[in-house]
Design an enzyme around this catalytic site. Structure first.
Site, PDB file in Angstrom:
ATOM      1  N   ASP A 190       0.845  -1.198   0.000  1.00  0.00           N
ATOM      2  CA  ASP A 190       0.000   0.000   0.000  1.00  0.00           C
ATOM      3  C   ASP A 190       0.878   1.245   0.000  1.00  0.00           C
ATOM      4  O   ASP A 190       2.020   1.213   0.477  1.00  0.00           O
ATOM      5  CB  ASP A 190      -0.869   0.055   1.276  1.00  0.00           C
ATOM      6  CG  ASP A 190      -2.066  -0.883   1.215  1.00  0.00           C
ATOM      7  OD1 ASP A 190      -2.390  -1.397   0.143  1.00  0.00           O
ATOM      8  OD2 ASP A 190      -2.686  -1.085   2.285  1.00  0.00           O
ATOM      9  N   ARG A 206      -1.463  -0.376  -8.574  1.00  0.00           N
ATOM     10  CA  ARG A 206      -2.843  -0.037  -8.195  1.00  0.00           C
ATOM     11  C   ARG A 206      -2.904   1.494  -8.258  1.00  0.00           C
ATOM     12  O   ARG A 206      -2.163   2.170  -7.546  1.00  0.00           O
ATOM     13  CB  ARG A 206      -3.174  -0.494  -6.778  1.00  0.00           C
ATOM     14  CG  ARG A 206      -4.559   0.003  -6.322  1.00  0.00           C
ATOM     15  CD  ARG A 206      -4.726  -0.018  -4.796  1.00  0.00           C
ATOM     16  NE  ARG A 206      -4.703  -1.342  -4.256  1.00  0.00           N
ATOM     17  CZ  ARG A 206      -4.302  -1.626  -3.009  1.00  0.00           C
ATOM     18  NH1 ARG A 206      -3.855  -0.670  -2.211  1.00  0.00           N
ATOM     19  NH2 ARG A 206      -4.323  -2.857  -2.569  1.00  0.00           N
TER      20      ARG A 206
HETATM   21  C1  LIG Z   1      -8.890  -0.795  -3.421  1.00  0.00           C
HETATM   22  C2  LIG Z   1      -8.397   0.525  -2.923  1.00  0.00           C
HETATM   23  C3  LIG Z   1      -7.137   0.601  -2.367  1.00  0.00           C
HETATM   24  C4  LIG Z   1      -6.639   1.832  -1.942  1.00  0.00           C
HETATM   25  N1  LIG Z   1      -5.348   1.920  -1.485  1.00  0.00           N
HETATM   26  C5  LIG Z   1      -4.841   3.121  -1.176  1.00  0.00           C
HETATM   27  C6  LIG Z   1      -3.470   3.284  -0.844  1.00  0.00           C
HETATM   28  O1  LIG Z   1      -2.684   2.335  -0.823  1.00  0.00           O
HETATM   29  N2  LIG Z   1      -3.029   4.536  -0.546  1.00  0.00           N
HETATM   30  C7  LIG Z   1      -3.860   5.629  -0.573  1.00  0.00           C
HETATM   31  O2  LIG Z   1      -3.394   6.750  -0.336  1.00  0.00           O
HETATM   32  N3  LIG Z   1      -5.165   5.495  -0.854  1.00  0.00           N
HETATM   33  C8  LIG Z   1      -5.671   4.278  -1.161  1.00  0.00           C
HETATM   34  N4  LIG Z   1      -7.000   4.176  -1.483  1.00  0.00           N
HETATM   35  C9  LIG Z   1      -7.923   5.304  -1.203  1.00  0.00           C
HETATM   36  C10 LIG Z   1      -7.998   6.261  -2.360  1.00  0.00           C
HETATM   37  O3  LIG Z   1      -6.787   6.969  -2.482  1.00  0.00           O
HETATM   38  C11 LIG Z   1      -9.151   7.253  -2.155  1.00  0.00           C
HETATM   39  O4  LIG Z   1      -8.932   7.990  -0.988  1.00  0.00           O
HETATM   40  C12 LIG Z   1     -10.520   6.608  -2.073  1.00  0.00           C
HETATM   41  O5  LIG Z   1     -10.630   5.521  -2.942  1.00  0.00           O
HETATM   42  C13 LIG Z   1     -11.627   7.623  -2.430  1.00  0.00           C
HETATM   43  O6  LIG Z   1     -11.458   8.067  -3.719  1.00  0.00           O
HETATM   44  P1  LIG Z   1     -12.350   7.601  -4.975  1.00  0.00           P
HETATM   45  O7  LIG Z   1     -11.407   7.255  -6.064  1.00  0.00           O
HETATM   46  O8  LIG Z   1     -13.269   6.531  -4.609  1.00  0.00           O
HETATM   47  O9  LIG Z   1     -13.042   8.925  -5.454  1.00  0.00           O
HETATM   48  P2  LIG Z   1     -13.872  10.063  -4.708  1.00  0.00           P
HETATM   49  O10 LIG Z   1     -13.878  11.180  -5.676  1.00  0.00           O
HETATM   50  O11 LIG Z   1     -13.370  10.301  -3.337  1.00  0.00           O
HETATM   51  O12 LIG Z   1     -15.292   9.437  -4.620  1.00  0.00           O
HETATM   52  C14 LIG Z   1     -16.078   9.150  -5.773  1.00  0.00           C
HETATM   53  C15 LIG Z   1     -17.431   8.645  -5.290  1.00  0.00           C
HETATM   54  O13 LIG Z   1     -17.233   7.374  -4.688  1.00  0.00           O
HETATM   55  C16 LIG Z   1     -18.040   7.231  -3.556  1.00  0.00           C
HETATM   56  N5  LIG Z   1     -17.172   7.048  -2.376  1.00  0.00           N
HETATM   57  C17 LIG Z   1     -15.861   7.322  -2.274  1.00  0.00           C
HETATM   58  N6  LIG Z   1     -15.386   7.016  -1.043  1.00  0.00           N
HETATM   59  C18 LIG Z   1     -16.429   6.532  -0.360  1.00  0.00           C
HETATM   60  C19 LIG Z   1     -16.591   6.045   0.941  1.00  0.00           C
HETATM   61  N7  LIG Z   1     -15.564   5.994   1.803  1.00  0.00           N
HETATM   62  N8  LIG Z   1     -17.834   5.652   1.311  1.00  0.00           N
HETATM   63  C20 LIG Z   1     -18.857   5.694   0.434  1.00  0.00           C
HETATM   64  N9  LIG Z   1     -18.767   6.151  -0.804  1.00  0.00           N
HETATM   65  C21 LIG Z   1     -17.577   6.563  -1.209  1.00  0.00           C
HETATM   66  C22 LIG Z   1     -18.872   8.478  -3.434  1.00  0.00           C
HETATM   67  O14 LIG Z   1     -20.092   8.249  -4.087  1.00  0.00           O
HETATM   68  C23 LIG Z   1     -18.081   9.488  -4.210  1.00  0.00           C
HETATM   69  O15 LIG Z   1     -18.882  10.479  -4.756  1.00  0.00           O
HETATM   70  C24 LIG Z   1      -7.482   2.974  -1.985  1.00  0.00           C
HETATM   71  C25 LIG Z   1      -8.746   2.887  -2.537  1.00  0.00           C
HETATM   72  C26 LIG Z   1      -9.210   1.695  -3.031  1.00  0.00           C
HETATM   73  C27 LIG Z   1     -10.552   1.644  -3.658  1.00  0.00           C
END
Ligand SMILES: Cc1cc2nc3c(=O)[nH]c(=O)nc-3n(C[C@H](O)[C@H](O)[C@H](O)COP(=O)(O)OP(=O)(O)OC[C@H]3O[C@@H](n4cnc5c(N)ncnc54)[C@H](O)[C@@H]3O)c2cc1C
Length: 309
Positions: free
Chosen positions: A135, A186
């Protein structure tokens, strides 16, 4: 503002200790955390596999400051890898370097310890045909995480990959750097609070950069994960891949446990690979707070469900 509030709260030790020990805290965290034990995590993985979803298991914990804690964290992952091999499930593991001792001691002791521990885990993953994802944490770890992944990939090709964050300016170059070596990425937006000198402050810029990088990784020939719940970006990824005649199985979508379960299943029904990131363990607090930071409306959602259950 609320995002900053929850991110600050994610590092508040007093509130963390209180929350992790309280029954209410454990109950609320259930929405995003698959349980406290390996058994509960494996049960959740089985259920997801049965619904056609792949899994990455994450034993929660970060920023350990004692060697014994790092070794204990690693022991849980060795157990997970044995469980995965034993049941032939579609699962791999995700680890954080600060959970493997990265911050311990001076004179490079922590990084050396983390590299030894993660190296042993990657060796185990390679032996049982699984995969380990490192991660990505805050920006002070970016270069070290990438460099460590490169060294381990050279020893165990195809068994280790890492995460790149679209909010960092440097990520464009890092994508080329990793793809050039065939290292699986990722791609996510980024979950930490970073200054404007190194990261796009505006969400629209982060999203635009994500789309550019997504197009690069999807057509790279390296199997990468598109980790987002952003429906517009997911739609664009599908459209772009189809236009470029990229096979649906040449990449995968990745989402978090408990987030957009409807969309996860819809994508599987459409023939895409979807991997669900399944966190578990007693140290759920910082992870949980970062999820609230991403979508403060989750507080209301959780409150409603808490009183309903
Ligand atoms: C499989 C996976 C692994 C990850 N690993 C890392 C990592 O190693 N390091 C790191 O810094 N970040 C990691 N992240 C987190 C990532 O960086 C984002 O902070 C997170 O995914 C929210 O961004 P988004 O792309 O979903 O978009 P956003 O623009 O934040 O959200 C888009 C839409 O998705 C939905 N959504 C987003 N988050 C949520 C939530 N928590 N609950 C409900 N609905 C939600 C909402 O409808 C929102 O409008 C990971 C995310 C995923 C999915």
């Amino acid at each position: 503002m609320l995002r900053s509030f929850f991110i600050s709260l994610s590092t508040n030790q007093t509130f963390r200790t209180f929350s992790e020990r309280s029954a209410i805290g454990r109950r609320v965290s259930k929405r995003f955390v698959a349980g406290m034990t390996v058994e509960e995590a494996v049960a959740a993985a089985n259920e997801l596999n049965a619904a056609g979803l792949d899994v990455s298991l994450d034993s929660l914990g970060e920023s350990v400051l004692q060697v014994s804690q790092a070794e204990e964290s690693a022991a849980i992952y060795h157990r997970l890898l044995d469980e995965i091999a034993g049941r032939g499930g579609r699962a791999n593991v995700s680890v954080k370097l600060t959970q493997m001792g990265m911050d311990i001691g001076g004179h490079g002791a922590g990084p050396q310890l983390a590299e030894r521990i993660v190296g042993e885990l990657v060796e185990h993953a390679a032996r049982v045909g699984s995969f380990l994802r490192v991660d990505m944490e805050g920006a002070m770890y970016t270069e070290a995480t990438i460099a460590l992944t490169e060294r381990l990939h050279a020893r165990f090709p195809g068994s280790v990959g890492t995460v790149l964050q679209a909010y960092l300016y440097r990520t464009k170059d890092d994508v080329e750097r990793l793809i050039g070596q065939g290292i699986r990425i990722r791609l996510c937006k980024g979950a930490y609070k970073e200054p404007a000198e190194i990261a796009y402050p505006a969400k629209t810029d982060v999203d635009a950069n994500y789309v550019t990088l997504m197009k690069r990784v999807v057509t790279s020939g390296v199997f990468c994960g598109i980790a987002t719940h952003d429906e517009a970006i997911i739609e664009e990824a599908k459209r772009f891949a189809s236009e470029q005649k990229v096979d649906k199985k040449a990449f995968e979508f990745q989402m978090l446990y408990g987030v957009r379960r409807d969309l996860q299943r819809q994508l599987v029904a459409e023939g895409y690979g979807v991997r669900v990131y399944v966190p578990f363990g007693t140290e759920w607090y910082p992870y949980f707070m970062r999820r609230l930071a991403e979508r403060p409306a989750n507080v209301l959602f959780l409150a409603k469900n808490f009183f309903r259950n």
